[in-house]
Design an enzyme around this catalytic site. Structure first.
Site, PDB file in Angstrom:
ATOM      1  N   GLY A 153       0.962  -1.211   0.230  1.00 22.30           N
ATOM      2  CA  GLY A 153       0.236   0.063   0.224  1.00 22.30           C
ATOM      3  C   GLY A 153       0.524   1.318  -0.250  1.00 22.30           C
ATOM      4  O   GLY A 153       1.402   1.563  -1.282  1.00 22.30           O
ATOM      5  N   CYS A 154       0.799   2.059   1.105  1.00 19.51           N
ATOM      6  CA  CYS A 154       1.540   3.368   1.181  1.00 19.51           C
ATOM      7  C   CYS A 154       3.071   3.082   0.729  1.00 19.51           C
ATOM      8  O   CYS A 154       3.596   4.370   0.580  1.00 19.51           O
ATOM      9  CB  CYS A 154       1.483   4.320   2.743  1.00 19.51           C
ATOM     10  SG  CYS A 154       0.189   4.497   2.924  1.00 19.51           S
ATOM     11  N   VAL A 155       4.098   1.771   1.183  1.00 23.24           N
ATOM     12  CA  VAL A 155       5.269   2.224   0.339  1.00 23.24           C
ATOM     13  C   VAL A 155       5.250   1.731  -0.640  1.00 23.24           C
ATOM     14  O   VAL A 155       6.112   2.295  -1.163  1.00 23.24           O
ATOM     15  CB  VAL A 155       5.701   0.373   1.277  1.00 23.24           C
ATOM     16  CG1 VAL A 155       7.444   0.054   0.399  1.00 23.24           C
ATOM     17  CG2 VAL A 155       6.172   1.191   2.663  1.00 23.24           C
TER      18      VAL A 155
END
Length: 215
Positions: A153-155
């Site tokens: 996701g955010c990575v």
């Protein structure tokens, strides 16, 4: 199946090169906050995230020791959800992560020191509607060592934006975690073949030492 998949990537030229580490790196730690690291949180409890946090502790200490710029991000939202966009429709449990709540606090092992910058974001990428890009440009950063959660996701979103903005991007593979092994491994495979290099925390700490000694 897996061998054929790897072969297809190789034949197409994916993963054939290395980005490498530049001369002015920074450490970016994405969303290692209590909402995702504490088992009592509805969004927490992942063994992969716990391991990643534990592995990030010595890396963070090394970055501090050699005076490499450090940036942390957290996600947090208004109580009335006006800043959440479409998250309530897709991941409604994020509405628990309210500004000034304990879930928006950094994990106790990775608290930011006074000179370190903590950015609050609303969407997956650490770059989206934050000051990260301008801060990196001002400090003339050319390389980002990336830790955090979640890998898929955010990575991943932050890595793609980092690559797109022209930063040498290094994912510290034992310092990122996800909710499950499958998406974690699949996204590391894809990130390594397209956008970034994967290095262990041990190797990154060695490179930090070399850069420090060169100054």
């Amino acid at each position: 199946m897996e061998e054929r998949f790897d072969s297809t990537y190789s034949e197409a030229g994916y993963g054939s090169g290395s980005i490498g580490v530049g001369s002015k790196p920074a450490l970016l730690i994405i969303d290692f906050q209590k909402a995702f690291t504490l088992p009592e949180s509805p969004l927490g409890g992942s063994d992969l995230v716990t391991k990643a946090v534990n592995n990030t502790v010595p890396l963070l200490n090394k970055a501090r020791e050699v005076n490499i710029p450090i940036f942390h991000t957290v996600v947090a939202y208004r109580e009335d959800q006006q800043d959440m966009g479409l998250w309530p429709k897709k991941v409604n449990s994020l509405s628990l992560v309210q500004l000034d709540s304990k879930w928006a606090e950094l994990d106790g092992q990775l608290r930011a020191e006074k000179h370190e910058i903590v950015l609050t974001k609303k969407m997956p990428s650490a770059f989206f509607n934050t000051d990260l890009l301008s801060l990196l440009v001002t400090k003339r950063i050319d390389t980002l060592f990336v830790c955090g959660c979640t890998t898929s996701g955010c990575v991943r979103a932050s890595v793609i934006d980092s690559f797109s903005y022209g930063f040498r991007t290094i994912v510290v593979e034992d310092c990122v975690g996800d909710q499950a092994e499958g998406p974690h491994r699949a996204n590391l495979f894809d990130i390594n073949n397209r956008y970034a290099d994967l290095l262990t925390s041990y190797t990154v700490m060695q490179k930090m030492e070399v850069l420090y000694d060169a100054k």
